[in-house]
Design a protein around this motif. Sequence first.
Motif, PDB file in Angstrom:
ATOM      1  N   MET A   1      58.498 -42.897 -18.085  1.00 56.67           N
ATOM      2  CA  MET A   1      59.260 -43.925 -18.809  1.00 56.67           C
ATOM      3  C   MET A   1      58.322 -44.998 -19.329  1.00 56.67           C
ATOM      4  O   MET A   1      57.338 -45.338 -18.675  1.00 56.67           O
ATOM      5  CB  MET A   1      60.345 -44.520 -17.897  1.00 56.67           C
ATOM      6  CG  MET A   1      59.832 -45.216 -16.678  1.00 56.67           C
ATOM      7  SD  MET A   1      61.140 -45.696 -15.517  1.00 56.67           S
ATOM      8  CE  MET A   1      61.841 -44.144 -15.032  1.00 56.67           C
ATOM      9  N   LYS A   2      58.613 -45.503 -20.504  1.00 54.48           N
ATOM     10  CA  LYS A   2      57.697 -46.421 -21.182  1.00 54.48           C
ATOM     11  C   LYS A   2      58.269 -47.848 -21.219  1.00 54.48           C
ATOM     12  O   LYS A   2      59.482 -48.052 -21.254  1.00 54.48           O
ATOM     13  CB  LYS A   2      57.469 -45.976 -22.638  1.00 54.48           C
ATOM     14  CG  LYS A   2      56.928 -44.567 -22.790  1.00 54.48           C
ATOM     15  CD  LYS A   2      55.442 -44.515 -22.446  1.00 54.48           C
ATOM     16  CE  LYS A   2      54.933 -43.079 -22.602  1.00 54.48           C
ATOM     17  NZ  LYS A   2      53.817 -42.803 -21.697  1.00 54.48           N
ATOM     18  N   ILE A   3      57.320 -48.788 -21.253  1.00 56.16           N
ATOM     19  CA  ILE A   3      57.666 -50.178 -21.555  1.00 56.16           C
ATOM     20  C   ILE A   3      56.753 -50.610 -22.692  1.00 56.16           C
ATOM     21  O   ILE A   3      55.534 -50.460 -22.594  1.00 56.16           O
ATOM     22  CB  ILE A   3      57.426 -51.096 -20.336  1.00 56.16           C
ATOM     23  CG1 ILE A   3      58.381 -50.724 -19.207  1.00 56.16           C
ATOM     24  CG2 ILE A   3      57.576 -52.563 -20.719  1.00 56.16           C
ATOM     25  CD1 ILE A   3      58.127 -51.477 -17.935  1.00 56.16           C
ATOM     26  N   VAL A   4      57.342 -51.089 -23.755  1.00 58.14           N
ATOM     27  CA  VAL A   4      56.540 -51.601 -24.860  1.00 58.14           C
ATOM     28  C   VAL A   4      56.525 -53.125 -24.738  1.00 58.14           C
ATOM     29  O   VAL A   4      57.586 -53.755 -24.733  1.00 58.14           O
ATOM     30  CB  VAL A   4      57.125 -51.167 -26.224  1.00 58.14           C
ATOM     31  CG1 VAL A   4      56.260 -51.701 -27.367  1.00 58.14           C
ATOM     32  CG2 VAL A   4      57.234 -49.646 -26.289  1.00 58.14           C
ATOM     33  N   ALA A   5      55.338 -53.680 -24.559  1.00 56.96           N
ATOM     34  CA  ALA A   5      55.225 -55.115 -24.314  1.00 56.96           C
ATOM     35  C   ALA A   5      54.310 -55.755 -25.333  1.00 56.96           C
ATOM     36  O   ALA A   5      53.227 -55.240 -25.614  1.00 56.96           O
ATOM     37  CB  ALA A   5      54.679 -55.354 -22.916  1.00 56.96           C
ATOM     38  N   ILE A   6      54.768 -56.872 -25.890  1.00 55.49           N
ATOM     39  CA  ILE A   6      53.957 -57.609 -26.856  1.00 55.49           C
ATOM     40  C   ILE A   6      53.431 -58.860 -26.162  1.00 55.49           C
ATOM     41  O   ILE A   6      54.208 -59.637 -25.590  1.00 55.49           O
ATOM     42  CB  ILE A   6      54.781 -57.959 -28.107  1.00 55.49           C
ATOM     43  CG1 ILE A   6      55.205 -56.644 -28.788  1.00 55.49           C
ATOM     44  CG2 ILE A   6      53.986 -58.826 -29.079  1.00 55.49           C
ATOM     45  CD1 ILE A   6      56.414 -56.766 -29.654  1.00 55.49           C
ATOM     46  N   ASP A   7      52.103 -59.003 -26.141  1.00 54.09           N
ATOM     47  CA  ASP A   7      51.503 -60.136 -25.430  1.00 54.09           C
ATOM     48  C   ASP A   7      51.539 -61.394 -26.293  1.00 54.09           C
ATOM     49  O   ASP A   7      52.057 -61.383 -27.413  1.00 54.09           O
ATOM     50  CB  ASP A   7      50.099 -59.799 -24.927  1.00 54.09           C
ATOM     51  CG  ASP A   7      49.095 -59.577 -26.051  1.00 54.09           C
ATOM     52  OD1 ASP A   7      49.325 -60.076 -27.172  1.00 54.09           O
ATOM     53  OD2 ASP A   7      48.076 -58.900 -25.799  1.00 54.09           O
ATOM     54  N   ARG A   8      51.001 -62.502 -25.755  1.00 52.33           N
ATOM     55  CA  ARG A   8      51.087 -63.791 -26.456  1.00 52.33           C
ATOM     56  C   ARG A   8      50.239 -63.818 -27.718  1.00 52.33           C
ATOM     57  O   ARG A   8      50.395 -64.703 -28.550  1.00 52.33           O
ATOM     58  CB  ARG A   8      50.686 -64.932 -25.520  1.00 52.33           C
ATOM     59  CG  ARG A   8      51.659 -65.099 -24.374  1.00 52.33           C
ATOM     60  CD  ARG A   8      51.635 -66.518 -23.817  1.00 52.33           C
ATOM     61  NE  ARG A   8      52.532 -66.576 -22.668  1.00 52.33           N
ATOM     62  CZ  ARG A   8      52.129 -66.397 -21.405  1.00 52.33           C
ATOM     63  NH1 ARG A   8      50.848 -66.224 -21.140  1.00 52.33           N
ATOM     64  NH2 ARG A   8      52.995 -66.433 -20.424  1.00 52.33           N
ATOM     65  N   GLN A   9      49.322 -62.857 -27.836  1.00 57.33           N
ATOM     66  CA  GLN A   9      48.516 -62.796 -29.055  1.00 57.33           C
ATOM     67  C   GLN A   9      49.175 -61.883 -30.098  1.00 57.33           C
ATOM     68  O   GLN A   9      48.626 -61.678 -31.183  1.00 57.33           O
ATOM     69  CB  GLN A   9      47.106 -62.277 -28.738  1.00 57.33           C
ATOM     70  CG  GLN A   9      46.207 -63.293 -28.032  1.00 57.33           C
ATOM     71  CD  GLN A   9      46.656 -63.578 -26.593  1.00 57.33           C
ATOM     72  OE1 GLN A   9      46.970 -62.672 -25.836  1.00 57.33           O
ATOM     73  NE2 GLN A   9      46.707 -64.862 -26.231  1.00 57.33           N
ATOM     74  N   GLY A  10      50.329 -61.317 -29.737  1.00 61.08           N
ATOM     75  CA  GLY A  10      51.043 -60.464 -30.677  1.00 61.08           C
ATOM     76  C   GLY A  10      50.627 -59.000 -30.607  1.00 61.08           C
ATOM     77  O   GLY A  10      51.072 -58.174 -31.398  1.00 61.08           O
TER      78      GLY A  10
END
Lengths: 102, 348
Positions: A1-10
């Motif tokens: 299972m995946k999690i797509v995460a966008i950090d504070r730098q985009g």
Amino acid sequence: MKIVAIDRQGKEHTLEGRDGWTVMEILRDGGLDIAAECGGACACATCHVYVNDGWFEKLPAPSESEIDMLDMALAVEPNSRLSCQIVCSETTDGIKVTVAPE
Amino acid sequence: MTAAAPIETDVAIIGAGPIGLFAVFELGLLDLKCHLVDILDRPGGQCTELYPEKPIYDIPGLPIVTGQELTNRLLEQVKPFNPQFHFNEMATGLEKLADGRWKLSTDAGTTLIVPVVVIAGGAGSFVPKRPPIPGIEVFENAGDGVGVHYAVRKMENFRGKNILIAGGGDSALDWTINLAPLAKSLTLVHHRDGFRAAQHSVNQMRELEAAGKIKFHVASVKALHGEAGKLASVTLAGADKSEWHHETDAFLPFFGLTIKLGPIAEFGIHLNENLIPVDTAKFESQTLGIFAIGDINTYPGKLKLILSGFHEAALMSQAAFHIVRPNEKLRFQYTTSSSSLQKKLGVS
């Protein structure tokens, strides 16, 4: 299972979720800059994320204590959640979150 | 700040959380006296600030204990050693003296002269959360009653001012209620029409709103405006994303505390990703005489657990003894059998 995460730098990260783990734990162990000061006790609001692309509505509703704790988070939006309160499962496979500003 | 007379003692401990407190015990068994500095107003660190009521299940011998109970028990355990606490003080400066001792100073003017410094600062200092509004720092420290403030030191400073408060916890509501009578105008904004504050505070706030004495909007502050560091207005955004201009003299955001490493980073101690690397025999930093125990240190295999910090405190104390009492022999004893230790503990 995946999690797509966008950090504070985009920058977008695709992380491997684990059944029963919290999204906070996956983000933290994946090296994203997330304080999670209280270690997952729903007591600090420093694992605040925005849940994107329709995933917010698919999650179980936040508990009363999470809603309360979000009052201590900064830049709260209608799709704000505390990532320590989102548990990975088949229904969250592919969930997309953005780490909220510090 | 007025500088008080320097205090000479054996050990200065930065941080009065569980590990700093247990260090008092271990050092005390070796007859070393301690002063502790903590930015919070009470002992316990994260245990009492973040989760006083949450049970902890992995303290050896205590199957279940809350953060507050653990702190209370540690305070009871260290009582025989009469530790001196400096609360509401941030350790801001550390310098080496010619005689080899350290001078630790705080933002309240306390100076400790010690052979050994123990950093038990957890993840750092608790400081107010700063909203991520671009340029907010420009309006901080603008003077009494104007600009951005994260705490109210003197209510009188806000008399006759237009005040904007943001937040939905007890601090936001308490200051809304307390400042409303003396403000020229007071507006409270929060991201939802609900509050995590005490119900009687919520009721009082609603009454003030109904009486037209304050304004409340479900909104958030998006931008601050003003010339040369002088706050004049803000942009507010409602739940429906509509934005409007709001004139104000002061902006008081109350979103609780977060942890920043703070001045420890400026002490000249070697750091690795905001942690202090230590050896695992003494838990000494790369600077002799400066030890680091608990969550703030790092070494191969480190686990951020309270029990690890307790172990680190015990080993650190043995090494600290040799620095503070270089000409004395350390006698290793057990509290169960040593009458001299029992005497120190006041149990025999």
